[in-house]
Design an enzyme around this catalytic site. Structure first.
Site, PDB file in Angstrom:
ATOM      1  N   HIS A  19       0.905  -1.444   0.038  1.00  0.00           N
ATOM      2  CA  HIS A  19       0.128   0.130  -0.103  1.00  0.00           C
ATOM      3  C   HIS A  19       0.952   1.327  -0.047  1.00  0.00           C
ATOM      4  O   HIS A  19       0.485   2.306  -0.690  1.00  0.00           O
ATOM      5  CB  HIS A  19      -1.134  -0.024   1.165  1.00  0.00           C
ATOM      6  CG  HIS A  19      -1.790  -1.079   1.233  1.00  0.00           C
ATOM      7  ND1 HIS A  19      -2.763  -1.565   2.004  1.00  0.00           N
ATOM      8  CD2 HIS A  19      -2.606  -1.586   0.006  1.00  0.00           C
ATOM      9  CE1 HIS A  19      -3.513  -2.498   1.672  1.00  0.00           C
ATOM     10  NE2 HIS A  19      -3.700  -2.713   0.524  1.00  0.00           N
ATOM     11  N   ASP A 135     -13.467 -12.706 -13.027  1.00  0.00           N
ATOM     12  CA  ASP A 135     -12.238 -13.083 -12.894  1.00  0.00           C
ATOM     13  C   ASP A 135     -11.323 -11.755 -13.195  1.00  0.00           C
ATOM     14  O   ASP A 135     -11.526 -11.011 -14.411  1.00  0.00           O
ATOM     15  CB  ASP A 135     -11.744 -14.235 -14.015  1.00  0.00           C
ATOM     16  CG  ASP A 135     -10.413 -14.459 -13.986  1.00  0.00           C
ATOM     17  OD1 ASP A 135      -9.767 -15.209 -13.321  1.00  0.00           O
ATOM     18  OD2 ASP A 135      -9.532 -13.984 -14.738  1.00  0.00           O
ATOM     19  N   ASP A 156      -3.083  -8.368  -7.322  1.00  0.00           N
ATOM     20  CA  ASP A 156      -2.914  -8.988  -6.042  1.00  0.00           C
ATOM     21  C   ASP A 156      -3.384 -10.192  -5.860  1.00  0.00           C
ATOM     22  O   ASP A 156      -4.375 -10.211  -5.069  1.00  0.00           O
ATOM     23  CB  ASP A 156      -3.017  -7.963  -4.993  1.00  0.00           C
ATOM     24  CG  ASP A 156      -3.018  -8.383  -3.416  1.00  0.00           C
ATOM     25  OD1 ASP A 156      -2.230  -9.402  -3.259  1.00  0.00           O
ATOM     26  OD2 ASP A 156      -3.433  -7.631  -2.649  1.00  0.00           O
TER      27      ASP A 156
END
Length: 256
Positions: A19, A135, A156
């Site tokens: 982050h 997806d 991620d």
């Protein structure tokens, strides 16, 4: 498949690495008065409660965001403060909410999440992003090149199966071909068995000018497999290497 839930790990040292770099990239991109696109392939629920039973069970935030002091004015610190002003002092934003805080009204946000419970929570958490139960790689391929063309994609995956590691370089190659000006950012865990090495090797061969940032830290608890965090960024923006050095240095001191 679809069993991973990030609530157990929110706010840990890997989150701060991921982050911190994401916030630095978005901060740089928004300095220009030009709209941009943000795409996330595995978005999660977007908002986490560090006092939840899941977070308390692992205690990972206690060694992460609860202890690490971000520099004053850091983009991640700004996003965290804004989210906590709305949701309380024990809230922690996932990357979708960090993106919403740092991006502007004219920017586009596209978030994919397949897990039904996480997707429902994500839909409640975000205010203006478009959420897809799809997806993530399929969504990214369908959107690229996006409008606006300027922007960033964050990938991620849960890495629930080892096949994820083999699939990522193929996906990134296709996405880079479709969106040659896009910033493509990949987060990955560094595990004891170093299973990421083959993947990052393939990525570095395909993208020799990319930025690779890795940081190691002790396992969160005895027997825990993750001992570090990695980010691989294609088309890294100006100043990202310095931002990566700053956040990894903070984490190394914290973990030391």
């Amino acid at each position: 498949m679809l069993s991973y839930q990030h609530a157990y790990h929110a706010g840990n040292l890997a989150d701060l690495h991921k982050h911190g770099l994401l916030a630095a990239m978005l901060d740089y991109l928004t300095r220009k008065d030009k709209p941009l696109s943000y795409i996330e392939t595995h978005a999660g629920r977007g908002l986490y409660d560090l006092d939840s039973a899941e977070a308390r069970k692992t205690g990972e935030a206690a060694a992460g965001v609860d202890r690490l002091a971000l520099p004053e004015g850091h983009a991640l610190a700004r996003a965290l403060a804004a989210v906590r002003a709305r949701h309380g002092a024990r809230a922690y934003p996932g990357s979708p909410l960090i993106a919403e805080e740092l991006l502007r009204a004219g920017d586009s946000l596209h978030l994919a999440e397949l897990h039904p419970g996480e997707q429902a929570a994500l839909t409640r958490a975000v205010r203006r992003a478009r959420v897809y139960r799809q997806d993530g790689f399929e969504l990214a391929q369908s959107l690229t090149p996006p409008t606006p063309r300027r922007g960033l994609l964050l990938c991620d995956p849960s890495y629930e199966v080892k096949a994820d590691y083999a699939a990522v370089p193929r996906h990134f190659t296709r996405l880079a071909k479709a969106w040659n000006v896009g910033i493509l950012a990949l987060w990955y865990p560094i595990l004891r068995d170093a299973r990421h090495v083959e993947m990052t090797g393939a990525l570095r061969r395909a993208f020799p000018e990319a930025l690779l940032s890795e940081v190691g830290f002790p396992p969160a608890r005895p027997g825990h497999a993750m001992v570090g965090s990695g980010m691989f960024v294609v088309n890294p923006p100006y100043g990202l290497a310095e931002a990566a050095a700053e956040i990894t240095g903070l984490i190394e001191v914290q973990a030391g």
